[in-house]
Enzyme design. Structure first.
Site, short mmCIF file in Angstrom:
data_model
loop_
_atom_site.label_atom_id
_atom_site.label_comp_id
_atom_site.label_asym_id
_atom_site.label_seq_id
_atom_site.Cartn_x
_atom_site.Cartn_y
_atom_site.Cartn_z
N GLY A 171 0.83 -1.21 0.00
CA GLY A 171 0.00 0.00 0.00
C GLY A 171 0.86 1.25 0.00
O GLY A 171 1.95 1.29 -0.57
N GLY A 172 0.33 2.28 0.67
CA GLY A 172 1.05 3.55 0.70
C GLY A 172 2.39 3.44 1.39
O GLY A 172 3.24 4.33 1.27
N GLY A 406 22.17 15.27 -29.95
CA GLY A 406 21.66 15.73 -28.65
C GLY A 406 22.36 15.03 -27.51
O GLY A 406 22.57 15.61 -26.43
N ALA A 407 22.77 13.78 -27.76
CA ALA A 407 23.42 13.03 -26.69
C ALA A 407 24.77 13.66 -26.33
O ALA A 407 25.20 13.61 -25.18
CB ALA A 407 23.58 11.58 -27.10
C1 HXC Z 1 -3.08 -4.68 11.26
C2 HXC Z 1 -1.94 -6.44 10.38
C3 HXC Z 1 -1.76 -5.75 9.17
C4 HXC Z 1 -2.29 -4.45 9.07
C5 HXC Z 1 -0.83 -7.67 8.99
N1 HXC Z 1 -1.35 -7.62 10.22
N2 HXC Z 1 -1.07 -6.54 8.33
N3 HXC Z 1 -2.59 -5.90 11.42
N4 HXC Z 1 -2.95 -3.95 10.14
N5 HXC Z 1 -2.14 -3.71 7.95
C6 HXC Z 1 -1.32 -8.67 11.25
C7 HXC Z 1 -2.18 -9.86 10.91
O1 HXC Z 1 -3.52 -9.61 11.33
C8 HXC Z 1 -1.51 -10.96 11.71
O2 HXC Z 1 -1.92 -10.82 13.06
C9 HXC Z 1 -0.05 -10.58 11.64
O3 HXC Z 1 0.00 -9.20 11.30
C10 HXC Z 1 0.70 -11.34 10.59
O4 HXC Z 1 -0.01 -11.23 9.37
P1 HXC Z 1 -0.32 -12.48 8.43
O5 HXC Z 1 -1.35 -12.03 7.48
O6 HXC Z 1 -0.59 -13.68 9.27
O7 HXC Z 1 1.09 -12.68 7.72
P2 HXC Z 1 1.39 -13.17 6.25
O8 HXC Z 1 0.54 -14.36 5.92
O9 HXC Z 1 2.86 -13.30 6.16
O10 HXC Z 1 0.90 -11.99 5.28
C11 HXC Z 1 1.56 -10.73 5.30
C12 HXC Z 1 0.74 -9.68 4.51
C13 HXC Z 1 -0.73 -9.66 5.04
C14 HXC Z 1 0.73 -10.06 3.03
C15 HXC Z 1 1.43 -8.36 4.67
O11 HXC Z 1 -0.68 -9.55 6.45
C16 HXC Z 1 -1.50 -8.53 4.48
O12 HXC Z 1 -2.01 -8.60 3.36
N6 HXC Z 1 -1.66 -7.47 5.29
C17 HXC Z 1 -2.41 -6.31 4.89
C18 HXC Z 1 -1.68 -5.52 3.87
C19 HXC Z 1 -2.40 -4.25 3.55
O13 HXC Z 1 -3.31 -4.25 2.71
N7 HXC Z 1 -2.09 -3.18 4.32
C20 HXC Z 1 -2.75 -1.94 4.24
C21 HXC Z 1 -2.22 -1.25 3.01
S1 HXC Z 1 -2.90 0.34 2.84
P3 HXC Z 1 -2.08 -12.07 14.03
O14 HXC Z 1 -2.70 -11.45 15.27
O15 HXC Z 1 -2.95 -13.02 13.33
O16 HXC Z 1 -0.68 -12.57 14.24
C22 HXC Z 1 -1.75 1.32 3.50
C23 HXC Z 1 -2.15 2.73 3.43
C24 HXC Z 1 -0.99 3.58 3.72
O17 HXC Z 1 -0.77 0.92 3.95
C25 HXC Z 1 -1.37 4.98 3.39
C26 HXC Z 1 -0.20 5.83 3.17
C27 HXC Z 1 -0.45 6.79 2.02
#
Ligand code: HXC
Length: 516
Positions: A171-172, A406-407
């Site tokens: 994501g971000g 140009g290069a």
């Molecule tokens: C809260 C999170 C989390 C998140 C992971 N966890 N991402 N908790 N917020 N964004 C937690 C899970 O619930 C889990 O908790 C533990 O971390 C490990 O995650 P798993 O999913 O079991 O690990 P894995 O299978 O290795 O997968 C990793 C992952 C997946 C691919 C990163 O966790 C995932 O898709 N996370 C979300 C990614 C995402 O979409 N993030 C937001 C992006 S938007 P437990 O308690 O079960 O151990 C963003 C906006 C930013 O970032 C804006 C800025 C401009």
């Protein structure tokens, strides 16, 4: 129990629950994925015994959406220490705590490090292993990212900022690394994307793996997002330390001088034969670089992206330099969109941090083609022009062979601001190559000739002799000296010495409008 005893007990119990987060189970989970823990990474990064942790007990202490976010440290270890004897700040996200996700406290810890690094004039390194914005903290986590981005920009060109991706960056969360100076990725265990494979499937109904979408190979070869890839975390951190050794700690310092046993008057006769006699034959410009720089050692940036230009850090007589070299081995060394952007960004970095720029030129021109024109080679090529013209560090060019059109102008020509412009006797400098020039200037004669191929060959040879040679540019002062290739190292070192106190006054303005 006396008051101090009570306080100490409280401290110990806090410390114990903090340490619980680093349980064997959590460590093993990380190791099973082929990754190290945040603590192990920090231990590899800093000189032994120099790391000091800050805000170990900082906690969000909230429950949101039925999910507790209470964890000492809030999923990131922050602090400072010495890397090869020099101060550096770090934040290392801990995937074992809430997936290293970024909540308000986590962001505040990173921001504190960014502010301190900027104040102290020391590099900041982000070791990234995070699921991105912490979902249950909602807008507070987004606000945290915004604060980090703002500081990334504030620190840009003041202190080196380096991001090391050692797990997910989703994501971000990819944008803080993208705002920093260099991105490292570890092969197979790291990935970066704005929208992940699930979203790609939902929106476009396309199947793609994490690795193909945003793995280290994709970002180092296709997108150009990753500057360095190493096969494992230990080597990634070693690579990072090596890169830092070329940089000053901030923009007010000069890069550290590194003693060398390679002599400043080394004459390298092999350079005389490195450019093939046949102008259409390729060679590897990295062989030229190796023979010139201290001990043949250099560190290439983005080596698998836009390989038609080589950019690297090296040293000459102990002084850090940045080299930009056209690569005749790939696309004949032509300039295209990606190579222009790659080189422009490298120049901006070197210029920010007082690293002199050496250009080794062998370029037949811009890459022709509908794709390039429609994708905006005009706009992107202008970035390279702008970066060269705008930079004020010492700038030296050596034309090895082709320098056409140009290069010629772009690659740090004299009138664009080159301080010293040298050419090897093999240099060909002109508006265009012999074949193109003859075809335009002698169109009628060639059409009427009984043997046009023979005539074309004769005219091309005459063009080379009379127009496309370095002595004409030398006579007009566009080249300072035609040099014996064997003396290239000697000439460059002397030129750098002469430029040691280069000082340029630029007109006052808020900032220029680089063609982004
Ligand atoms: C809260 C999170 C989390 C998140 C992971 N966890 N991402 N908790 N917020 N964004 C937690 C899970 O619930 C889990 O908790 C533990 O971390 C490990 O995650 P798993 O999913 O079991 O690990 P894995 O299978 O290795 O997968 C990793 C992952 C997946 C691919 C990163 O966790 C995932 O898709 N996370 C979300 C990614 C995402 O979409 N993030 C937001 C992006 S938007 P437990 O308690 O079960 O151990 C963003 C906006 C930013 O970032 C804006 C800025 C401009």
């Amino acid at each position: 129990m006396d008051v101090n005893g009570k306080l100490f007990k409280r401290y110990t119990s806090r410390y114990e629950s903090y340490l619980k987060q680093y349980s064997r189970e959590n460590t093993e989970k990380q190791h099973a994925k082929g990754k190290l823990t945040a603590i192990e990474r920090i231990e590899l990064l800093f000189d032994q015994g120099t790391f000091e942790e800050i805000d170990a007990f900082m906690t969000a202490a909230e429950t949101n959406f039925g999910k507790s976010t209470k964890a000492f440290g809030d999923g990131v270890i922050t602090g400072f220490g010495n890397i090869s004897g020099r101060l550096a700040f770090v934040y290392a996200q801990d995937f074992t705590v809430m997936g290293g996700s970024l909540g308000a406290a986590h962001a505040a810890k990173i921001i504190k490090m960014q502010d301190m690094a900027l104040k102290m004039g020391a590099p900041i390194i982000g070791l990234i292993d995070s699921g991105g914005a912490r979902i249950q903290e909602g807008v507070a986590s987004l606000a945290g990212y915004s604060g980090i981005f703002r500081r990334n920009v504030e620190a840009s060109g003041v202190i080196p900022q380096i991001s090391v991706i050692m797990g997910p960056a989703a994501g971000g969360a990819v944008y803080s690394p993208a705002l920093t100076d260099f991105i490292f990725m570890t092969a197979k265990t790291s990935y970066m994307f704005v929208t992940g494979p699930d979203v790609v499937k939902q929106v476009l109904n396309e199947d793609v793996s994490f690795e193909d979408l945003g793995g280290a190979s994709t970002h180092s070869k296709k997108s150009g997002v990753a500057d360095f890839v190493f096969e494992d975390e230990e080597n990634t951190i070693l690579g990072l330390k090596r890169l830092l050794s070329y940089f000053p700690s901030n923009n007010l310092e000069n890069p550290p001088f590194v003693l060398t046993d390679d002599t400043a008057d080394r004459i390298e006769e092999r350079l005389r034969d490195i450019v093939p006699d046949d102008a259409n034959k390729a060679y590897d410009v990295r062989d030229v670089i190796k023979l010139i720089v201290d001990n043949g050692r250099f560190m290439e940036v983005a080596e698998n992206f836009a390989a038609n230009i080589v950019v690297c850090f090296a040293r000459l007589a102990g002084q850090s330099i940045g080299i930009i070299a056209n690569q005749p081995k790939v696309l004949a060394g032509t300039l295209d969109i990606n190579s222009s952007i790659k080189a422009a960004r490298f120049i901006r970095f070197c210029d920010s941090f007082n690293i002199p720029i050496i250009t080794l030129e062998d370029v037949p021109g811009f890459l022709p083609g509908i794709d390039q024109e429609h994708a905006g080679i005009i706009r992107h090529g202008a970035k390279l022009l702008y970066a060269y013209a705008d930079s004020t560090v010492p700038k030296i060019t050596v034309i090895l062979r082709k320098s056409y059109g140009g290069a010629y102008c772009v690659m740090n020509s004299k009138n664009l601001g080159g301080d010293f412009n040298f050419a090897w006797p093999s240099a060909e400098i002109a508006v265009m190559g012999p074949d193109g020039a003859v075809a335009i200037l002698y169109r009628k004669e060639l059409a009427e000739s009984k043997d046009p191929a023979k005539l074309k060959k004769e005219l091309a040879a005459k063009y080379r002799e009379e127009i496309a040679n370095p002595y004409i540019a030398d006579e007009k002062g566009y080249i300072d000296e035609v040099i014996d290739p064997a003396y290239t190292r000697v000439k460059l070192i002397r030129a750098l010495k002469a430029l040691e106190n280069k000082h340029v006054l630029t007109p006052q303005r808020k900032h220029g409008n680089i063609p982004l």
